[in-house]
Design a protein around this motif. Structure first.
Motif, PDB file in Angstrom:
ATOM      1  N   GLU A   1     -16.567  24.162   9.022  1.00 53.08           N
ATOM      2  CA  GLU A   1     -16.053  24.833  10.231  1.00 53.08           C
ATOM      3  C   GLU A   1     -16.864  26.096  10.502  1.00 53.08           C
ATOM      4  OE1 GLU A   1     -11.873  25.616   9.845  1.00 53.08           O
ATOM      5  OE2 GLU A   1     -11.382  23.474   9.645  1.00 53.08           O
ATOM      6  N   GLY A   2     -17.182  26.832   9.434  1.00 55.56           N
ATOM      7  CA  GLY A   2     -17.983  28.045   9.576  1.00 55.56           C
ATOM      8  C   GLY A   2     -19.382  27.749  10.072  1.00 55.56           C
ATOM      9  N   LEU A   3     -19.995  26.678   9.537  1.00 53.12           N
ATOM     10  CA  LEU A   3     -21.341  26.297   9.974  1.00 53.12           C
ATOM     11  C   LEU A   3     -21.352  25.963  11.465  1.00 53.12           C
ATOM     12  CD1 LEU A   3     -24.193  24.665   8.358  1.00 53.12           C
ATOM     13  CD2 LEU A   3     -23.180  23.171  10.055  1.00 53.12           C
ATOM     14  N   ILE A   4     -20.358  25.222  11.921  1.00 52.87           N
ATOM     15  CA  ILE A   4     -20.282  24.837  13.331  1.00 52.87           C
ATOM     16  C   ILE A   4     -20.026  26.067  14.206  1.00 52.87           C
ATOM     17  CG2 ILE A   4     -18.904  23.526  15.011  1.00 52.87           C
ATOM     18  CD1 ILE A   4     -18.646  21.359  12.704  1.00 52.87           C
TER      19      ILE A   4
ATOM     20  N   HIS B   1     -32.415  29.760  14.319  1.00 54.89           N
ATOM     21  CA  HIS B   1     -31.169  29.019  14.556  1.00 54.89           C
ATOM     22  C   HIS B   1     -31.237  27.647  13.881  1.00 54.89           C
ATOM     23  CE1 HIS B   1     -28.235  27.369  17.881  1.00 54.89           C
ATOM     24  NE2 HIS B   1     -27.857  27.045  16.669  1.00 54.89           N
ATOM     25  N   ALA B   2     -32.315  26.919  14.134  1.00 52.79           N
ATOM     26  CA  ALA B   2     -32.452  25.563  13.587  1.00 52.79           C
ATOM     27  C   ALA B   2     -32.514  25.587  12.060  1.00 52.79           C
ATOM     28  CB  ALA B   2     -33.694  24.883  14.164  1.00 52.79           C
ATOM     29  N   ALA B   3     -33.255  26.543  11.504  1.00 56.30           N
ATOM     30  CA  ALA B   3     -33.369  26.619  10.044  1.00 56.30           C
ATOM     31  C   ALA B   3     -32.016  26.927   9.411  1.00 56.30           C
ATOM     32  CB  ALA B   3     -34.383  27.691   9.654  1.00 56.30           C
ATOM     33  N   SER B   4     -31.292  27.890   9.965  1.00 55.78           N
ATOM     34  CA  SER B   4     -30.011  28.303   9.385  1.00 55.78           C
ATOM     35  C   SER B   4     -28.998  27.165   9.387  1.00 55.78           C
ATOM     36  CB  SER B   4     -29.442  29.503  10.160  1.00 55.78           C
ATOM     37  OG  SER B   4     -30.310  30.607  10.090  1.00 55.78           O
ATOM     38  N   ILE B   5     -28.941  26.432  10.492  1.00 59.35           N
ATOM     39  CA  ILE B   5     -27.931  25.370  10.614  1.00 59.35           C
ATOM     40  C   ILE B   5     -28.378  24.085   9.915  1.00 59.35           C
ATOM     41  CG2 ILE B   5     -26.645  23.930  12.238  1.00 59.35           C
ATOM     42  CD1 ILE B   5     -25.789  26.944  12.060  1.00 59.35           C
ATOM     43  N   ALA B   6     -29.619  23.678  10.114  1.00 58.69           N
ATOM     44  CA  ALA B   6     -30.080  22.411   9.531  1.00 58.69           C
ATOM     45  C   ALA B   6     -30.174  22.496   8.007  1.00 58.69           C
ATOM     46  CB  ALA B   6     -31.425  22.010  10.134  1.00 58.69           C
ATOM     47  N   TYR B   7     -30.737  23.579   7.494  1.00 62.68           N
ATOM     48  CA  TYR B   7     -30.774  23.737   6.034  1.00 62.68           C
ATOM     49  C   TYR B   7     -29.369  24.014   5.495  1.00 62.68           C
ATOM     50  CZ  TYR B   7     -35.862  23.626   5.325  1.00 62.68           C
ATOM     51  OH  TYR B   7     -37.172  23.228   5.227  1.00 62.68           O
ATOM     52  N   GLY B   8     -28.585  24.790   6.249  1.00 59.45           N
ATOM     53  CA  GLY B   8     -27.202  25.024   5.837  1.00 59.45           C
ATOM     54  C   GLY B   8     -26.465  23.712   5.680  1.00 59.45           C
ATOM     55  N   PHE B   9     -26.681  22.803   6.626  1.00 57.78           N
ATOM     56  CA  PHE B   9     -26.025  21.493   6.591  1.00 57.78           C
ATOM     57  C   PHE B   9     -26.398  20.725   5.322  1.00 57.78           C
ATOM     58  CE2 PHE B   9     -25.994  16.951   7.198  1.00 57.78           C
ATOM     59  CZ  PHE B   9     -24.751  16.707   7.757  1.00 57.78           C
ATOM     60  N   VAL B  10     -27.688  20.655   5.020  1.00 53.00           N
ATOM     61  CA  VAL B  10     -28.093  19.838   3.871  1.00 53.00           C
ATOM     62  C   VAL B  10     -27.633  20.473   2.554  1.00 53.00           C
ATOM     63  CG1 VAL B  10     -30.438  20.718   3.308  1.00 53.00           C
ATOM     64  CG2 VAL B  10     -29.938  18.268   3.125  1.00 53.00           C
TER      65      VAL B  10
ATOM     66  N   ILE C   1     -29.768  13.669   8.634  1.00 49.44           N
ATOM     67  CA  ILE C   1     -29.038  14.458   9.635  1.00 49.44           C
ATOM     68  C   ILE C   1     -29.580  15.888   9.669  1.00 49.44           C
ATOM     69  CG2 ILE C   1     -26.780  15.347  10.326  1.00 49.44           C
ATOM     70  CD1 ILE C   1     -25.536  12.835   9.031  1.00 49.44           C
ATOM     71  N   HIS C   2     -29.910  16.431   8.511  1.00 45.94           N
ATOM     72  CA  HIS C   2     -30.511  17.772   8.423  1.00 45.94           C
ATOM     73  C   HIS C   2     -31.779  17.841   9.284  1.00 45.94           C
ATOM     74  CE1 HIS C   2     -33.400  20.516   6.402  1.00 45.94           C
ATOM     75  NE2 HIS C   2     -34.001  19.464   5.903  1.00 45.94           N
ATOM     76  N   ARG C   3     -32.642  16.844   9.151  1.00 49.76           N
ATOM     77  CA  ARG C   3     -33.889  16.853   9.943  1.00 49.76           C
ATOM     78  C   ARG C   3     -33.610  16.547  11.414  1.00 49.76           C
ATOM     79  NH1 ARG C   3     -35.160  14.943   4.892  1.00 49.76           N
ATOM     80  NH2 ARG C   3     -34.818  12.760   5.416  1.00 49.76           N
ATOM     81  N   PHE C   4     -32.606  15.720  11.676  1.00 50.96           N
ATOM     82  CA  PHE C   4     -32.199  15.443  13.056  1.00 50.96           C
ATOM     83  C   PHE C   4     -31.716  16.724  13.736  1.00 50.96           C
ATOM     84  CE2 PHE C   4     -28.895  14.650  16.138  1.00 50.96           C
ATOM     85  CZ  PHE C   4     -29.415  13.656  16.935  1.00 50.96           C
ATOM     86  N   LEU C   5     -30.948  17.537  13.012  1.00 52.41           N
ATOM     87  CA  LEU C   5     -30.407  18.770  13.605  1.00 52.41           C
ATOM     88  C   LEU C   5     -31.517  19.747  13.992  1.00 52.41           C
ATOM     89  CD1 LEU C   5     -27.247  19.382  11.362  1.00 52.41           C
ATOM     90  CD2 LEU C   5     -27.275  18.823  13.809  1.00 52.41           C
ATOM     91  N   ILE C   6     -32.630  19.708  13.267  1.00 59.93           N
ATOM     92  CA  ILE C   6     -33.771  20.550  13.660  1.00 59.93           C
ATOM     93  C   ILE C   6     -34.203  20.175  15.078  1.00 59.93           C
ATOM     94  CG2 ILE C   6     -36.212  21.056  13.206  1.00 59.93           C
ATOM     95  CD1 ILE C   6     -35.539  20.693  10.184  1.00 59.93           C
TER      96      ILE C   6
ATOM     97  N   MET D   1     -31.304  32.770   4.306  1.00 64.73           N
ATOM     98  CA  MET D   1     -32.093  31.647   4.837  1.00 64.73           C
ATOM     99  C   MET D   1     -33.518  32.064   5.219  1.00 64.73           C
ATOM    100  SD  MET D   1     -30.430  28.752   5.070  1.00 64.73           S
ATOM    101  CE  MET D   1     -28.804  28.033   5.211  1.00 64.73           C
ATOM    102  N   THR D   2     -33.996  33.165   4.649  1.00 64.69           N
ATOM    103  CA  THR D   2     -35.328  33.648   5.028  1.00 64.69           C
ATOM    104  C   THR D   2     -36.418  32.660   4.617  1.00 64.69           C
ATOM    105  OG1 THR D   2     -34.500  35.900   4.732  1.00 64.69           O
ATOM    106  CG2 THR D   2     -36.879  35.629   4.913  1.00 64.69           C
ATOM    107  N   ALA D   3     -36.368  32.178   3.378  1.00 61.06           N
ATOM    108  CA  ALA D   3     -37.401  31.252   2.896  1.00 61.06           C
ATOM    109  C   ALA D   3     -37.407  29.962   3.721  1.00 61.06           C
ATOM    110  CB  ALA D   3     -37.172  30.924   1.419  1.00 61.06           C
ATOM    111  N   GLN D   4     -36.217  29.477   4.058  1.00 58.66           N
ATOM    112  CA  GLN D   4     -36.133  28.235   4.851  1.00 58.66           C
ATOM    113  C   GLN D   4     -36.638  28.466   6.274  1.00 58.66           C
ATOM    114  OE1 GLN D   4     -33.557  29.454   2.906  1.00 58.66           O
ATOM    115  NE2 GLN D   4     -33.945  28.005   1.250  1.00 58.66           N
ATOM    116  N   SER D   5     -36.367  29.639   6.834  1.00 56.98           N
ATOM    117  CA  SER D   5     -36.851  29.955   8.187  1.00 56.98           C
ATOM    118  C   SER D   5     -38.368  30.053   8.206  1.00 56.98           C
ATOM    119  CB  SER D   5     -36.227  31.267   8.678  1.00 56.98           C
ATOM    120  OG  SER D   5     -34.827  31.145   8.787  1.00 56.98           O
TER     121      SER D   5
END
Length: 503
Positions: free
Chosen positions: A296-299, A315-324, A336-341, A410-414
C-alpha cells in the motif's frame, strides 16, 4: 570519557548506534571526531568516512548527535526509526524545547512523529518560516509537499510512513537531466521515417519481452510471449501500479498454474541449492504479515511521485526496484519489476509516444551491473535477518525486519537505472534503428538486382550477415542455386555496402 583522551571517536549515527547497541543497514556516510588534526575524508566504494576536528564534537546528549546526523551524516529513515525506538522521550522533548525554532531540532521532531506515529509533549509552533523535511539540493523530493503546521515543516518526502524511499543527489545523478534524455530520444526518432519506426516498435517489443524472460533463464511459449507484449503495448497508456492491475499483470505473464489472486502469504526467499538440504540464500523477502502495508505504501509513494514532479528515472527506480525487493508474488516479480520501469518512464513522458526502451536488453548485456544494483540492497540486508529453514526448505524469519524494506536508500538503484536508460537511448535504440534502416536500403538494392520474393531477400541478408557479408557455397546450393555468379556477387556487395562490412 574526555574526548581528548582518544585519538578519535564516532559521532552522529555511529555514536548513537554504538551507544544503543543497534545494528542497521550500512549508511553511506560515517563520522568521527578527532582530538587532533584537521578535517580529512576517505572515499571508498561509494561510502565516505569523515574525520572532523575537535570543535565539531556535539557532546554526549542524544539530541545533539541527532542534530549532527542531519547536518553531516544525512537522512537515513531506517536508522532513525530504530534510534527513535530506543531514545528517551523526555530527553528528546528537552532537546526540541531547547531549540524551538531551530531547523534541525524541528526536523528531528518531525521525523520522530512521522516515523513512530507518536506525539511528543511539545506545543505546536505558531510562527516562523517553513523548512523542507529534506534539503532539495541534497535529495530528490516531491514538489508542493504538504505542510505540517505543527512543526512548520514541508513534507517533501518521496513516500508515506509505510514505504518511503530516499534518493541522494550524487555526483553521478547530478548529470541526470530528464528534459535532455527526452530530447535525445526525440532527435533519434525524427532521424527516421515513421514507417520504419512503426516496424521498429514491433521488433523492440519482441526484443524487450525475450530479454526480460532471458534474464531469469526462462523460455516462454508463444502465448506467454504474446501476453507480455500486449501488456507492454498498454504500458504507455495505463497506470499499472495499483493492486488489481499488478495481480492482473502477474496472471498474464506467469504459467497459469502459478497465478496469484492476492499478495503472497508465505515467506519467500531467493536462493540456490548447493547440496542436499543446503541452500545459499541471496535475498530474503519481507514477511507476509508486513506485505500488505508495504505494498500500500509503495503504491501511495508512486502516486505521490507521479504528481510531485519527480524525475522519471528516480520515480521508476524507486518503485520498480522497490517492487522487486518487496517480492509480493510467488512468481513473476522480476518481469513485473522491469515492466514497471517502462510503465513509469512512459507515464512520466520520458519516452516519446510510439517508442519504447528495450531496457531489459541492456540489463541482459550488462549482467554484472544489473546484479550489483540488486545486491546493493540485498547483500547488506542478509546480515540483519535472523531466519531458520526447515527440512522442506520453508523459511521462518524470527526478527522484526519491516523497517529495512520501508525505508530503502534507492540511490544505487537510481544510478544504475540512469546508466541503463542512457545506454538504451545512445546504444541500443540507435543500433536497432540503424540496423532496420540498413536492412531497408540493402533490400531495395537487392530488388534492383533481381526481383525475388521478400522471404528470400530476408533469408539472403540474414545468411550473409551471419557469414561476414558472403553467402557460403552450402547455403547457396541449398537456397539460391538459381542465382548467376554475377547476381550473387552484386547482391553480396549490396549487403556489405548496406552494413559497412569489410571486403
Amino acid at each position: 570519557m574526555d574526548i581528548n583522551v582518544l585519538e578519535s571517536r564516532p559521532a552522529g549515527y555511529a555514536y548513537l548506534l554504538d551507544m544503543m547497541g543497534l545494528t542497521g543497514m550500512p549508511h553511506w556516510h560515517t563520522s568521527f571526531v578527532s582530538s587532533s588534526g584537521t578535517h580529512r575524508s576517505k572515499v571508498q566504494d561509494g561510502t565516505i568516512e569523515d574525520i572532523y576536528p575537535i570543535r565539531y564534537w556535539p557532546g554526549e546528549k542524544v539530541g545533539d548527535h541527532l542534530e549532527f546526523v542531519l547536518k553531516y551524516d544525512g537522512v537515513n529513515l531506517g536508522l532513525l526509526a530504530r534510534i527513535f525506538e530506543k531514545v528517551s522521550q523526555d530527553e528528546l522533548t528537552e532537546f526540541i524545547k531547547s531549540k524551538p525554532t531551530g531547523k534541525y531540532a524541528r526536523r528531528v521532531w518531525f521525523f520522530y512523529e512521522f516515523l513512530t506515529g507518536k506525539q511528543l509533549p511539545v506545543d505546536d509552533l505558531t510562527s516562523g518560516n517553513y523548512v523542507d523535511a529534506l534539503e532539495a539540493k541534497d535529495y530528490y523530493t516531491v514538489q508542493n509537499g504538504e505542510k505540517s503546521s505543527r512543526h512548520r515543516i514541508v513534507n517533501n518526502l518521496l513516500g508515506p510512513k509505510s514505504f518511503c524511499p530516499v534518493v541522494r543527489r550524487t555526483e553521478k545523478l547530478a548529470k541526470l537531466d530528464s528534459a535532455d534524455l527526452r530530447k535525445r530520444c526525440e532527435d533519434i526518432v525524427t532521424a527516421y521515417p515513421p514507417e520504419l519506426l512503426r516496424r521498429a516498435l514491433s521488433y523492440l517489443y519482441n526484443k524487450e519481452t525475450k530479454s526480460s524472460f532471458e534474464i531469469e533463464h526462462i523460455k516462454p511459449n508463444a502465448s506467454r510471449t504474446e501476453k507480455f507484449i500486449t501488456s507492454l503495448e498498454l504500458a504507455e497508456k495505463e497506470d499499472f501500479c495499483e493492486k488489481e492491475r499488478l495481480i492482473e499483470l502477474q496472471n498474464r505473464i506467469v504459467d497459469p498454474r502459478f497465478k496469484d489472486s492476492d499478495y503472497r502469504v508465505s515467506q519467500n526467499y531467493v536462493g540456490q541449492t548447493v547440496a542436499y538440504q543446503k541452500e545459499i540464500i541471496h535475498f530474503i523477502c519481507p514477511k507476509p504479515d508486513d506485505l500488505q502495508s508495504l505494498m500500500e505504501g509503495l503504491i501511495d509513494s508512486h502516486k505521490r511521485m507521479k504528481v510531485g514532479n519527480v524525475s522519471p528515472v528516480i520515480h521508476a527506480a524507486s518503485i520498480a526496484y522497490g517492487f522487486v525487493f518487496l517480492h509480493p508474488f510467488e512468481d513473476g516479480n522480476g518481469r513485473i519489476h522491469r515492466f514497471l520501469i517502462h510503465n513509469i518512464l512512459s507515464l512520466q513522458e520520458l519516452v516519446p509516444r510510439g517508442l519504447m526502451f528495450p531496457v531489459s536488453a541492456v540489463m541482459l548485456k550488462n549482467p554484472a551491473a544489473y546484479d550489483a544494483s540488486l545486491e546493493a540492497f540485498s547483500r547488506p540486508l542478509l546480515q540483519l535477518i535472523d531466519y531458520r529453514l526447515d527440512e522442506m526448505g520453508q523459511m521462518t524469519v524470527e526478527n522484526d525486519t519491516a523497517c529495512w524494506y520501508q525505508y530503502m536508500d534507492m540511490t544505487a538503484q537510481s544510478e544504475a537505472l540512469y546508466e541503463f536508460v542512457t545506454k538504451t537511448i545512445e546504444e541500443e535504440l540507435v543500433e536497432e534503428l540503424s540496423f532496420l534502416a540498413n536492412y531497408d536500403n540493402t533490400k531495395k538494392a537487392i530488388q534492383d538486382i533481381i526481383d525475388m520474393p521478400d522471404r528470400l531477400i530476408d533469408l539472403f541478408i540474414q545468411l550473409c550477415l551471419q557469414n561476414n557479408g558472403s553467402l557460403s557455397a552450402r547455403k547457396r546450393s541449398a537456397h539460391f542455386d538459381f542465382l548467376t555468379d554475377e547476381e550473387l556477387s552484386a547482391m553480396e556487395q549490396a549487403v556489405k555496402d548496406g552494413y559497412n562490412r569489410p571486403e
